[in-house]
Structures are given as structure tokens and as C-alpha cells.
Design a protein around this motif. Sequence first.
Motif, PDB file in Angstrom:
ATOM      1  N   ALA A  17       0.848  -1.189   0.000  1.00 36.69           N
ATOM      2  CA  ALA A  17       0.000   0.000   0.000  1.00 36.69           C
ATOM      3  C   ALA A  17       0.890   1.249   0.000  1.00 36.69           C
ATOM      4  O   ALA A  17       2.004   1.241   0.527  1.00 36.69           O
ATOM      5  N   LEU A  18       0.374   2.312  -0.604  1.00 32.64           N
ATOM      6  CA  LEU A  18       1.100   3.578  -0.678  1.00 32.64           C
ATOM      7  C   LEU A  18       0.179   4.717  -0.259  1.00 32.64           C
ATOM      8  O   LEU A  18      -1.048   4.599  -0.333  1.00 32.64           O
ATOM      9  N   THR A  19       0.779   5.813   0.151  1.00 33.84           N
ATOM     10  CA  THR A  19       0.057   7.079   0.199  1.00 33.84           C
ATOM     11  C   THR A  19       0.651   7.962  -0.891  1.00 33.84           C
ATOM     12  O   THR A  19       1.866   8.205  -0.909  1.00 33.84           O
ATOM     13  N   THR A  98      -0.288  23.309  -0.984  1.00 32.82           N
ATOM     14  CA  THR A  98      -1.329  22.408  -0.513  1.00 32.82           C
ATOM     15  C   THR A  98      -1.123  21.068  -1.198  1.00 32.82           C
ATOM     16  O   THR A  98      -1.021  20.996  -2.422  1.00 32.82           O
ATOM     17  N   VAL A  99      -1.018  20.027  -0.381  1.00 36.27           N
ATOM     18  CA  VAL A  99      -0.732  18.690  -0.877  1.00 36.27           C
ATOM     19  C   VAL A  99      -1.926  17.788  -0.582  1.00 36.27           C
ATOM     20  O   VAL A  99      -2.429  17.748   0.543  1.00 36.27           O
ATOM     21  N   LEU A 100      -2.382  17.068  -1.604  1.00 29.97           N
ATOM     22  CA  LEU A 100      -3.420  16.066  -1.431  1.00 29.97           C
ATOM     23  C   LEU A 100      -2.757  14.728  -1.143  1.00 29.97           C
ATOM     24  O   LEU A 100      -1.932  14.249  -1.924  1.00 29.97           O
ATOM     25  N   LEU A 101      -3.123  14.131  -0.004  1.00 23.98           N
ATOM     26  CA  LEU A 101      -2.638  12.805   0.373  1.00 23.98           C
ATOM     27  C   LEU A 101      -3.768  11.808   0.193  1.00 23.98           C
ATOM     28  O   LEU A 101      -4.893  12.058   0.639  1.00 23.98           O
ATOM     29  N   GLN A 102      -3.476  10.687  -0.445  1.00 21.97           N
ATOM     30  CA  GLN A 102      -4.515   9.688  -0.712  1.00 21.97           C
ATOM     31  C   GLN A 102      -3.968   8.286  -0.523  1.00 21.97           C
ATOM     32  O   GLN A 102      -2.914   7.935  -1.047  1.00 21.97           O
ATOM     33  N   VAL A 103      -4.700   7.465   0.216  1.00 25.75           N
ATOM     34  CA  VAL A 103      -4.306   6.083   0.462  1.00 25.75           C
ATOM     35  C   VAL A 103      -4.630   5.233  -0.768  1.00 25.75           C
ATOM     36  O   VAL A 103      -5.743   5.284  -1.305  1.00 25.75           O
ATOM     37  N   VAL A 104      -3.635   4.446  -1.200  1.00 24.59           N
ATOM     38  CA  VAL A 104      -3.805   3.599  -2.391  1.00 24.59           C
ATOM     39  C   VAL A 104      -3.372   2.170  -2.045  1.00 24.59           C
ATOM     40  O   VAL A 104      -2.187   1.837  -2.143  1.00 24.59           O
ATOM     41  N   PRO A 105      -4.315   1.312  -1.634  1.00 19.50           N
ATOM     42  CA  PRO A 105      -3.971  -0.101  -1.434  1.00 19.50           C
ATOM     43  C   PRO A 105      -3.946  -0.849  -2.771  1.00 19.50           C
ATOM     44  O   PRO A 105      -4.530  -0.388  -3.755  1.00 19.50           O
ATOM     45  N   PRO A 106      -3.283  -2.009  -2.824  1.00 21.43           N
ATOM     46  CA  PRO A 106      -3.118  -2.709  -4.109  1.00 21.43           C
ATOM     47  C   PRO A 106      -4.416  -3.089  -4.813  1.00 21.43           C
ATOM     48  O   PRO A 106      -4.460  -3.118  -6.040  1.00 21.43           O
ATOM     49  N   GLY A 107      -5.471  -3.376  -4.054  1.00 20.32           N
ATOM     50  CA  GLY A 107      -6.694  -3.859  -4.686  1.00 20.32           C
ATOM     51  C   GLY A 107      -7.743  -2.802  -4.932  1.00 20.32           C
ATOM     52  O   GLY A 107      -8.867  -3.129  -5.328  1.00 20.32           O
ATOM     53  N   GLY A 108      -7.403  -1.537  -4.740  1.00 23.52           N
ATOM     54  CA  GLY A 108      -8.406  -0.486  -4.831  1.00 23.52           C
ATOM     55  C   GLY A 108      -8.596   0.079  -6.227  1.00 23.52           C
ATOM     56  O   GLY A 108      -7.907  -0.283  -7.182  1.00 23.52           O
TER      57      GLY A 108
END
Length: 334
Positions: A17-19, A98-108
Motif C-alpha cells: 500500500a502507498l500514500t 497544498t498537498v493532497l494525500l490519498q491512500v492507495v492499497p493494491p486492490g483499490g
Amino acid sequence: MKEFVASVCTALEADEALTLATVVESSGSTPRSSGAKMAIRNDGTIFGTVGGGLMEAEAIRAGLAMLDQKDGDARLVHVDMTRELAADSDMICGGGLTVLLQVVPPGGECAARYRELNQRMKTGKPSLLRTSLVDGDPLVATRHEILSETDVLAPEVSVSPVFSRSEGVFVLDEPFIPPAPLFIIGAGHVSLFTARVGQMVGFRTVVVDDRAEYANEDRFPQADEIVVLDAFKGCCDLLGIGDDAFIVIVTRGHLHDRTVLEESLKTNARYIGMIGSKSKRDKIYEALLSNGCSQQDIDRCHCPIGIGIGGQTPEEIAVSICAELIKVRSESGA
């Protein structure tokens, strides 16, 4: 950006997973503008950058804290780089990001779109990734979609990311434009290293030959595309070479080089280069002139190819060739 997308996909394929951190707004004097991207891994390492220093450290800290959240969970982080903060952090800028942070799991869903983007970048297709989010705690990405090339290339579409806010709804439009294609025609030893260096310096590399035992993924794992032809005659028509293309002719023999050069001169390619000595060049040029090519056409060809650095080995010749490609690319503003 092509390499960043590929690195994201490599991490996702490893079930990691990444952000993702994306600069969506900037003001004043900041080291990175809107669209700069960084991926934060669960061990705190990163690839890409949003500018270094205080702003990057804050994005990493916040991104790490989000990695156990759900697919699409997001937040906006604003770093105000006043001159006092900039001085304290040894930076000379004085703006804000301004930075947008978003969680990206492998199956999403976002992971699926990045895999699609990766394939589109490899095959030279412009894309626009639209991320729709709704306000809340946390902010949530509700949809990721890739728009068509027609949408991306429309005159009103910005070549830079656009971040809009309206009544609790946020939309981020990010263009992903493939880099200039480098067609390496011939799959011998020089091609092997030219493809590697070309990939490293930011070209979309396409290896072309009429021998599948040479032009294959095992020999060219870094290549974006591999094309095996029935014959070199008519090769440029089949490859769809446009005016942003770079062509490097390194086939296995003079006759094939002549055929490919004649085909290449019919295109509007930005760069055409052919390997070989001056005597070989002169013989090929003489044959093409007698066959109806104009001197103006032939003058488009760089031969001997590359910048003169005294290279002898395939690796050194590849560096020489790619140095010339970089020079032409820089001069043309690409």
C-alpha cells in the motif's frame, strides 16, 4: 511522470500500500509547482518529490499516519513556507503548498487506474486522470476515471493539473502525457544499451526488428514496446511515427539501414540518426539521391550518429547517441 507511474505499479504488484502525495495548489516562491508527486511507503521511504525540506517532511509524516486507512481516504495538508519558516529550514522560498494525500492499497480503484495509466504511457496514449472527492473527516475519493485522448487533447484542457473546489466537492484533473517516443530500429548490441539509456533519460522506448529472437522482452526488459516486423520496408507506416519521434537506425547491415533511412525520411520525425562510418554514409546517401531523395531530406539525417566522445564499446556508443538525443530534445523545447 512515466517512471513515477511505473514505480507506483511496481510497488502495488508487490502487494504494498502507498500514500500518494500530489501538490494541488502552490503560491509564492516554492520549489515545486502543482502536479509534483511523491509516493510514501510503509517503511518511510519515498519515490518522487514534492519539494524536499519542511514541506516534504510534513507530507511524509502525515502520509505514513494514513497508511492503515481505507482505499480512497484522503486529506489536504497545507504548508505555509513564510520567510521565517523557510529560513529556519535552510530554504529560500517563501510561499505555500497544498498537498493532497490519498491512500492507495493494491486492490483499490485508484490502483486499477494507475495500472491502466502505466499501459497507456507505455503505448504513447495521453490520459487525464480525474479524481473526485467529497469533503469530510477524512476526505474521501469517490471516483477515479481515465478520460479519453480526445478529452485530454482538447484545446481547453490544461497541460497542468487543475484542482477545483465547489460546495464540499473536490475534483483533481491530472494530465499524463507520454514522453517523446524513441524508435530504435534494429535489436543488436548497440540497441540493447541505447534502449537502457534512452529509458533512463526519459524517452518512451520502442525496439523494432524483424527477428523475434532478438526483439523480445527477455533481451529488452526496460523497453516500453517491442515490435517484430515481417520486413523493414514500410516500417514507418506501420509504426505510426509522428513529428515528436526520435528514430535511431542501428540494423544489422547496410542494406537494411538504407531501407529504414529511406522510410524514415518520408516521416516528419524530429530526429533521424543512423549508425555507421562516413564512407558507409556516403554510399547510402548516393544511392538514395539516385533513387529520388532530395539533398534537403538527406540533410535531416545525423550520421555518424551521436556526439563525438570517442566511444568504442556498445555501452559508450549508446551514451554518445543518447547525448545527441538529449541535445536535440532540449533545443526543440520538448
